[in-house]
Write a protein that holds these residues in place. Structure first.
Motif, PDB file in Angstrom:
ATOM      1  N   SER A 353     -17.541  -0.917 -32.232  1.00 17.11           N
ATOM      2  CA  SER A 353     -16.597  -0.195 -31.371  1.00 17.11           C
ATOM      3  C   SER A 353     -16.153   1.066 -32.068  1.00 17.11           C
ATOM      4  O   SER A 353     -16.329   1.236 -33.285  1.00 17.11           O
ATOM      5  CB  SER A 353     -15.391  -1.072 -31.031  1.00 17.11           C
ATOM      6  N   TYR A 381     -11.292  11.079 -24.539  1.00 21.00           N
ATOM      7  CA  TYR A 381     -11.999   9.837 -24.257  1.00 21.00           C
ATOM      8  C   TYR A 381     -13.339  10.098 -23.574  1.00 21.00           C
ATOM      9  O   TYR A 381     -14.342   9.417 -23.862  1.00 21.00           O
ATOM     10  CB  TYR A 381     -11.127   8.924 -23.391  1.00 21.00           C
ATOM     11  N   ARG A 382     -13.392  11.075 -22.679  1.00 20.39           N
ATOM     12  CA  ARG A 382     -14.661  11.385 -22.012  1.00 20.39           C
ATOM     13  C   ARG A 382     -15.683  11.929 -23.010  1.00 20.39           C
ATOM     14  O   ARG A 382     -16.877  11.589 -22.936  1.00 20.39           O
ATOM     15  CB  ARG A 382     -14.420  12.381 -20.876  1.00 20.39           C
ATOM     16  N   ARG A 385     -16.985   8.975 -25.005  1.00 15.45           N
ATOM     17  CA  ARG A 385     -17.926   8.200 -24.192  1.00 15.45           C
ATOM     18  C   ARG A 385     -19.285   8.884 -24.143  1.00 15.45           C
ATOM     19  O   ARG A 385     -20.336   8.236 -24.220  1.00 15.45           O
ATOM     20  CB  ARG A 385     -17.386   8.054 -22.769  1.00 15.45           C
ATOM     21  N   PRO A 389     -22.381   6.386 -25.782  1.00 19.88           N
ATOM     22  CA  PRO A 389     -22.489   5.619 -24.534  1.00 19.88           C
ATOM     23  C   PRO A 389     -22.738   4.137 -24.818  1.00 19.88           C
ATOM     24  O   PRO A 389     -23.484   3.774 -25.732  1.00 19.88           O
ATOM     25  CB  PRO A 389     -23.694   6.259 -23.837  1.00 19.88           C
ATOM     26  N   LEU A 393     -14.793   1.472 -26.444  1.00 16.32           N
ATOM     27  CA  LEU A 393     -13.956   2.597 -26.835  1.00 16.32           C
ATOM     28  C   LEU A 393     -12.490   2.199 -26.792  1.00 16.32           C
ATOM     29  O   LEU A 393     -12.010   1.622 -25.813  1.00 16.32           O
ATOM     30  CB  LEU A 393     -14.185   3.783 -25.893  1.00 16.32           C
ATOM     31  N   LEU A 413      -9.868   4.639 -18.912  1.00 21.77           N
ATOM     32  CA  LEU A 413     -10.943   5.203 -19.724  1.00 21.77           C
ATOM     33  C   LEU A 413     -11.175   4.422 -21.019  1.00 21.77           C
ATOM     34  O   LEU A 413     -12.004   4.824 -21.836  1.00 21.77           O
ATOM     35  CB  LEU A 413     -10.627   6.659 -20.059  1.00 21.77           C
ATOM     36  N   ASP A 415     -11.514   0.596 -23.341  1.00 21.66           N
ATOM     37  CA  ASP A 415     -11.819  -0.841 -23.379  1.00 21.66           C
ATOM     38  C   ASP A 415     -10.752  -1.619 -24.140  1.00 21.66           C
ATOM     39  O   ASP A 415     -10.575  -2.813 -23.907  1.00 21.66           O
ATOM     40  CB  ASP A 415     -13.186  -1.074 -24.035  1.00 21.66           C
TER      41      ASP A 415
END
Length: 606
Positions: A353, A381-382, A385, A389, A393, A413, A415
């Motif tokens: 992670s 966060y984007r 990601r 991928p 996150l 956004l 986990d």
């Protein structure tokens, strides 16, 4: 206590601060370092503390030199007078104090401060602490400085900002038979919810945070403040459930299965400690943590060899390797995370992670302050990601629950959400550190209210020493191994104290549904190894016992006084095991109510 005993318990031979108990009829208080603690009537705690506090520009607490202390005590009253001298950056502040208590339930604490020359401070004046046990969510009446009164309650969930401002007096009902009114004079007071920092109190303090700090106490001027407490028989009907505390055996009672297991246990390894960790890697097989938390901060210069150390460590000890990354956020976010992904790929490390936190968010933004410039969390966060991928996150804060509570991340956004804790932000004596365990269920409930039931929740590192100081420019050096606030190197990490505190921590978060918990670093001043790296410290042995029980079904043990004892039970293949920690420095008498499964055992620090 001998020096050897003190060293084994506390990691230092420095003795705890001496104290004495003041009594006037049913009123009692502990006098310690010139301040009052555990103000009680008929054994019922009314206030956790009344203290005169002076802080420097980094929010460090200045230790006073106490002079000319005189204590007069009779059956119906007591009086304490003394002078306290504070020194900061070459300037001196002298404070003349007087404390009076009487059997009719009256207590006063006055202070007259005089600065010989301009004296810089972030805070100078009284702190009044209300306990949280049986007080959180209970009624309180607030008298404001303009004379208006507000009937409300102490916050149940942890309040990120000041729940009450412009305070002149607070009235609450510690028990069905008791009404307590605390009046504060000499300045404007407000309250903060100290559970944010894991302190077991609500703190009412002088000088609103919206005013500038640091500020100057002008030389040649006096500043007078006073706190008055009146405890009366309650006739209003408002009440809380607190009952008097009594000494006696601590009872352990076996309850039902908890229906869960402990959080997965991990250890932190930083670039600075990567080589010592690698040299002691064989010790990981004895401790058996499920995860290793790797740290990387691109804003700090590190020898790039640490990436190779991380990879070699993973080759030696297979586990889940999680990376926490401090986001510089000074340029193109996509480019920054692509560079991080390249470093991870080149190292050959396999990550389980990634947790990210903007660098500027490691510094606290107090009430009334402007938030620093920071890329939107959604953009961070984007970008993460996009570069990683398929990898779990996480967001939140690498500092403390306070900062998570004040800046809540966009959950859709993420986990998982994470934060750390440290028990020595505001106080560093043994009692205050152990009292922080009382606050952990409040923190986990409040965190769940923020992140919901379906987002995974991680905590750590949760060491006694601070990994960072969000409230100043640095953590404080501790060359003399003292009990001081905001140090990264607390001596108790090396003693049995940390082992007991850590087991107590596990007991308080066991039922909170936490996915992963990082109770310590592997090496270094907040680690589980001796300085030579060839053996475990007591905290390492305690974490080893906890790690062995990671997948075992938890069994509930009800402890009659959780301030003194922590107990965790586990169902094993051959029966049931129990891990017990004495949270005091005294021998305890234990009673096993309703079961004989424990049998005789020696009460000791783990």
């Amino acid at each position: 206590m001998t020096d050897d005993e003190a060293q084994n318990l506390f990691g230092t031979t420095q003795p705890p601060a001496p104290y004495r108990i003041l009594r006037a009829g049913a009123l009692s208080a502990r006098l310690e370092n010139g301040n009052l603690r555990y103000v009680s009537v008929e054994g019922i705690e009314i206030l956790r503390a009344i203290s005169y506090v002076v802080r420097d520009r980094d929010w460090g607490t200045l230790a006073p030199r106490i002079e000319d202390m005189k204590v007069e005590e009779g059956a119906e009253e007591f009086t304490v007078t003394y002078n306290a001298v504070f020194v900061n950056a070459g300037a001196t502040l002298k404070v003349s104090t007087r404390i009076e208590g009487s059997a009719d339930g009256r207590l006063s604490y006055s202070a007259n401060a005089f600065a010989e020359q301009d004296f810089e401070t972030n805070r100078c004046g009284f702190n009044i602490l209300h306990p949280i046990r049986d007080v959180a969510g209970a009624p309180v009446e607030v008298e404001h400085c303009d004379g208006c009164r507000e009937k409300t309650v102490f916050p149940e969930l942890i309040e990120p900002w000041q729940p009450f401002k412009n305070i002149r007096a607070l009235t609450h009902w510690p028990a069905a038979s008791i009404k307590a009114t605390c009046r504060m004079e000499g300045d404007v007071f407000e309250m903060e919810d100290q559970r944010n920092w894991s302190d077991a109190s609500y703190k009412t303090y002088v000088r609103p945070l919206a005013l500038p700090w640091p500020y100057i106490l002008p030389g040649g001027q006096e500043n007078q403040q006073e706190v008055e407490l009146l405890v009366e028989k309650n006739t209003t009907g408002a009440s809380s459930s607190q009952t008097a505390r009594h000494d006696g055996p601590v009872t352990i009672e076996v309850g039902p299965p908890a229906g869960m297991t402990l959080p997965d246990i991990g250890l932190l390894i930083t670039p600075e400690e990567s080589e010592p960790a690698l040299n002691s890697a064989d010790r990981l097989f004895e401790l058996k943590p499920k995860s290793i938390l790797l740290h990387f901060d691109p804003t700090t210069h590190h020898d790039p060899q640490f990436w190779g150390h991380y990879k070699t460590l993973q080759d030696i000890y297979p586990a889940e390797y999680d990376l926490e990354y401090v986001v510089a956020g000074e340029g193109d976010l996509d480019a920054e995370f692509e560079e991080l992904a390249r470093k991870v790929s080149d190292s050959g490390i396999t990550l389980n992670s990634l947790a990210v936190c903007p660098s500027v968010d490691r510094q606290s933004t107090p009430p009334g302050s402007d938030w620093p410039e920071c890329p939107p969390l959604e953009d961070i966060y984007r970008a993460a990601r996009g570069a990683f991928p398929g990898l779990a996150l996480g967001g939140g804060m690498f500092s403390y629950f306070t900062e998570l509570n004040r800046k809540r991340p966009p959950l859709d956004l993420l986990d998982f959400v994470t934060h750390s804790t440290s028990p020595i932000v505001h106080a560093a004596d043994d009692d205050s550190v152990m009292e922080t365990l009382e606050t952990l269920p409040h923190i986990t409930r409040s965190a769940r209210a923020i992140i919901g039931a379906n987002t995974s929740y991680r905590i750590g590192p949760s060491t006694i020493g601070m990994r960072m100081n969000p409230y100043g420019s640095r953590t404080f050096d501790n060359p003399d191994s003292e009990r001081i606030c905001m140090t990264s190197d607390d001596p108790r990490q090396r003693g049995a104290f940390a082992a007991a505190w850590t087991v107590g921590y596990a007991a308080r978060i066991a039922a909170a549904g936490i996915e992963k918990w990082i109770p310590a670093a592997f090496s270094g001043p907040r680690g589980v190894l001796t300085a030579a790296g060839d053996d475990f410290l007591p905290v390492g042995r305690a974490i080893t016992e906890l790690a062995r029980a990671q997948e075992l079904p938890l069994h509930v043990y009800k402890v009659s006084d959780e301030r003194k004892l922590a107990a965790l039970g586990f169902d094993t293949a051959t029966g049931r095991a129990i891990l017990i920690a004495n949270l005091t420095s005294n021998e305890l008498e234990i009673s096993t109510a309703g079961t004989d499964m424990l049998g005789p055992f020696e009460t000791r620090w783990l």
